[in-house]
Enzyme design. Structure first.
Site, mmCIF file in Angstrom:
data_model
loop_
_atom_site.group_PDB
_atom_site.id
_atom_site.type_symbol
_atom_site.label_atom_id
_atom_site.label_comp_id
_atom_site.label_asym_id
_atom_site.label_seq_id
_atom_site.Cartn_x
_atom_site.Cartn_y
_atom_site.Cartn_z
ATOM 1 N N GLY A 167 0.801 -1.116 0.073
ATOM 2 C CA GLY A 167 0.031 0.126 0.052
ATOM 3 C C GLY A 167 0.972 1.159 -0.034
ATOM 4 O O GLY A 167 1.759 1.238 -0.287
ATOM 5 N N ASN A 168 0.300 2.437 0.404
ATOM 6 C CA ASN A 168 0.841 3.758 0.204
ATOM 7 C C ASN A 168 1.278 3.907 -1.124
ATOM 8 O O ASN A 168 2.564 4.303 -1.376
ATOM 9 C CB ASN A 168 1.904 3.815 1.192
ATOM 10 C CG ASN A 168 2.273 5.314 1.590
ATOM 11 O OD1 ASN A 168 1.733 6.369 1.260
ATOM 12 N ND2 ASN A 168 3.740 5.479 1.847
ATOM 13 N N ASP B 93 3.437 6.471 -8.075
ATOM 14 C CA ASP B 93 3.463 6.208 -9.525
ATOM 15 C C ASP B 93 4.450 5.024 -9.679
ATOM 16 O O ASP B 93 4.185 4.528 -10.913
ATOM 17 C CB ASP B 93 3.974 7.724 -10.260
ATOM 18 C CG ASP B 93 2.930 8.669 -10.257
ATOM 19 O OD1 ASP B 93 1.679 8.342 -10.006
ATOM 20 O OD2 ASP B 93 3.494 9.771 -10.650
ATOM 21 N N GLY B 94 5.533 5.018 -8.890
ATOM 22 C CA GLY B 94 6.005 3.512 -9.120
ATOM 23 C C GLY B 94 5.368 2.394 -9.270
ATOM 24 O O GLY B 94 5.294 1.661 -10.088
ATOM 25 N N HIS B 95 4.592 2.337 -8.016
ATOM 26 C CA HIS B 95 3.710 1.090 -7.939
ATOM 27 C C HIS B 95 2.705 1.006 -9.285
ATOM 28 O O HIS B 95 2.617 -0.063 -9.882
ATOM 29 C CB HIS B 95 2.700 1.057 -6.923
ATOM 30 C CG HIS B 95 3.442 1.042 -5.265
ATOM 31 N ND1 HIS B 95 3.701 1.991 -4.580
ATOM 32 C CD2 HIS B 95 4.080 0.066 -5.200
ATOM 33 C CE1 HIS B 95 4.487 1.763 -3.594
ATOM 34 N NE2 HIS B 95 4.745 0.444 -3.732
ATOM 35 N N LYS C 140 12.769 -3.441 -9.907
ATOM 36 C CA LYS C 140 14.171 -3.484 -10.036
ATOM 37 C C LYS C 140 14.569 -2.670 -8.895
ATOM 38 O O LYS C 140 15.696 -2.782 -8.415
ATOM 39 C CB LYS C 140 14.915 -2.977 -11.242
ATOM 40 C CG LYS C 140 14.600 -4.114 -12.287
ATOM 41 C CD LYS C 140 15.459 -3.810 -13.468
ATOM 42 C CE LYS C 140 15.534 -4.782 -14.586
ATOM 43 N NZ LYS C 140 16.334 -4.502 -15.818
ATOM 44 N N ASP D 257 14.027 -2.701 -5.761
ATOM 45 C CA ASP D 257 14.286 -3.620 -4.890
ATOM 46 C C ASP D 257 14.913 -4.727 -5.344
ATOM 47 O O ASP D 257 14.360 -5.909 -5.649
ATOM 48 C CB ASP D 257 13.047 -4.202 -3.729
ATOM 49 C CG ASP D 257 12.436 -3.028 -3.130
ATOM 50 O OD1 ASP D 257 12.953 -2.207 -2.422
ATOM 51 O OD2 ASP D 257 11.320 -2.539 -3.555
ATOM 52 N N GLN E 82 15.525 -8.344 -3.432
ATOM 53 C CA GLN E 82 14.357 -8.699 -3.353
ATOM 54 C C GLN E 82 14.069 -9.454 -4.747
ATOM 55 O O GLN E 82 13.315 -10.693 -4.582
ATOM 56 C CB GLN E 82 13.141 -7.865 -2.931
ATOM 57 C CG GLN E 82 11.985 -8.209 -2.684
ATOM 58 C CD GLN E 82 10.896 -7.305 -2.388
ATOM 59 O OE1 GLN E 82 10.698 -6.977 -1.271
ATOM 60 N NE2 GLN E 82 10.015 -6.638 -3.340
#
Length: 279
Positions: A27-28, A31-33, A145, A147, A150
Site C-alpha cells: 500500500g501507500n 507512481d512507481g507502483h 528492480k 528492490d 528482493q
C-alpha cells in the site's frame, strides 16, 4: 474493481482465468507502483493487486505500526489503472494461526547487503510472497528492480520451488531529478529531498568508472561511500555485485565483462533510502 479479503472468495473469482498477472504491495501507492500495474497488464489479464502490510518483514527496530496506510487513496488509484481485483486480507485472513513455517533464502543471497542490515527481512518477504502466490495463483508477477535483491530472491524462490509463476522485472521509476520513487520519500524534509538525488548520482559515478575500465572495486566503493558521508549521508553500503547472483565479482569477472549492478543503502536524516544501477 472488486475488493476481496477472503482467500476462498478470491480463488472463486479467479478460477478458470488463464493468465492472471499479480502485483503485491504494502500500500501507500505512488507512481512507481502504478507503473507495475501497467506492466502487469501487458503480460496478463486480469490484473490482481494486493495490499498487505506484512508484519513478518519488520525487524525489532522497525515500527510496523507507523508504516503509512492510505487504503482509500490506494483504491482510487488502482481503479484508475483498471485493476480487476484488489486482494486486501487482514492479518487474520492471511495468518489465521501463528506462521511457524518460514521460507529461508540461502545465506549468500539473503544475509548480504540488505540482509546484513535487516536480519530476517528476506525470510519475512519470501514467506508472505509464497503465501500470496498460493492465494492468487498467478501466471506472472511483477516486481520492481528498485528492490533488486528482493527481485533476485523471489525469482530464485519461484524457480527452485517450481512455482508456475513467471517473475517480471520492472525498471525503477524515477522522479525527473533521478530519485527512485519510494514510499519512504515522504519522510524527507524539503532540504533532504533536494539532496536525495545524490544517491543515484553516486551510483552513476561508480558505473561510469567501471565502464571506463576502473577495476579496483574496493577503491570505487570506498570513495563513493566517503563522498556521500561528506555530504551528510550515513551510508550502510555501496557495493558492486554480479547481476547473476549478487556475489562480488572477481578480477576475472571484471576483465571478461561480467554484467554487474551497483547497489546502495544510506540514511539521509532519519530516512533510509536504497537504490541500484545495472552496469
Amino acid at each position: 474493481m472488486k475488493i476481496i479479503s477472503c482467500i476462498e472468495e478470491l480463488r472463486d473469482h479467479l478460477r478458470g482465468q488463464l493468465r492472471t498477472a499479480f502485483v503485491p504491495t504494502m500500500g501507500n501507492l505512488h507512481d512507481g507502483h502504478l507503473s507495475l500495474m501497467r506492466l502487469a497488464r501487458k503480460h496478463g489479464d486480469p490484473v490482481v493487486a494486493s495490499i498487505f502490510v506484512n508484519r513478518l518483514q519488520f525487524g525489532p527496530n522497525e515500527d510496523f505500526d507507523k508504516y503509512p496506510r492510505t487504503f482509500q487513496a490506494d483504491v482510487e488509484k488502482l481503479e484508475k489503472e483498471g485493476v480487476y481485483i484488489l486482494f486486501a486480507p487482514t492479518e487474520k485472513d492471511l495468518y489465521p494461526e501463528p506462521q511457524e513455517f518460514r521460507v529461508r533464502p540461502p545465506d549468500d543471497l539473503g544475509n548480504t547487503l540488505e540482509g546484513e542490515f535487516r536480519p530476517g527481512f528476506f525470510s519475512g518477504v519470501t514467506t508472505v510472497v509464497l503465501k500470496l502466490f498460493s492465494c492468487v495463483q498467478p501466471s506472472v508477477a511483477v516486481f520492481g528492480k528498485k528492490d533488486y535483491q528482493q527481485l533476485m530472491i523471489v525469482r530464485n524462490m519461484s524457480k527452485q520451488f517450481a512455482l508456475p509463476t513467471e517473475i517480471i522485472a520492472a525498471d525503477t521509476y524515477r522522479a525527473e531529478d533521478g530519485l527512485a520513487l519510494s514510499s519512504r520519500n515522504v519522510y524527507l524534509s524539503p532540504a533532504e529531498r533536494a539532496e536525495a538525488p545524490a544517491l543515484f548520482q553516486s551510483l552513476n559515478s561508480v558505473a561510469n568508472e567501471v565502464r571506463s575500465g576502473h577495476l579496483d572495486i574496493f577503491e570505487l566503493e570506498r570513495k563513493a561511500m566517503a563522498d556521500l558521508s561528506q555530504r551528510g549521508w550515513k551510508p550502510d553500503y555501496i557495493s558492486i555485485r554480479k547481476q547473476s547472483n549478487l556475489q562480488p565479482p572477481s578480477a576475472g569477472d571484471m576483465a571478461q565483462g561480467e554484467k554487474l549492478v551497483v547497489l546502495a543503502a544510506a540514511k539521509l536524516g532519519v530516512t533510509r533510502l536504497i537504490d541500484n544501477l545495472e552496469i
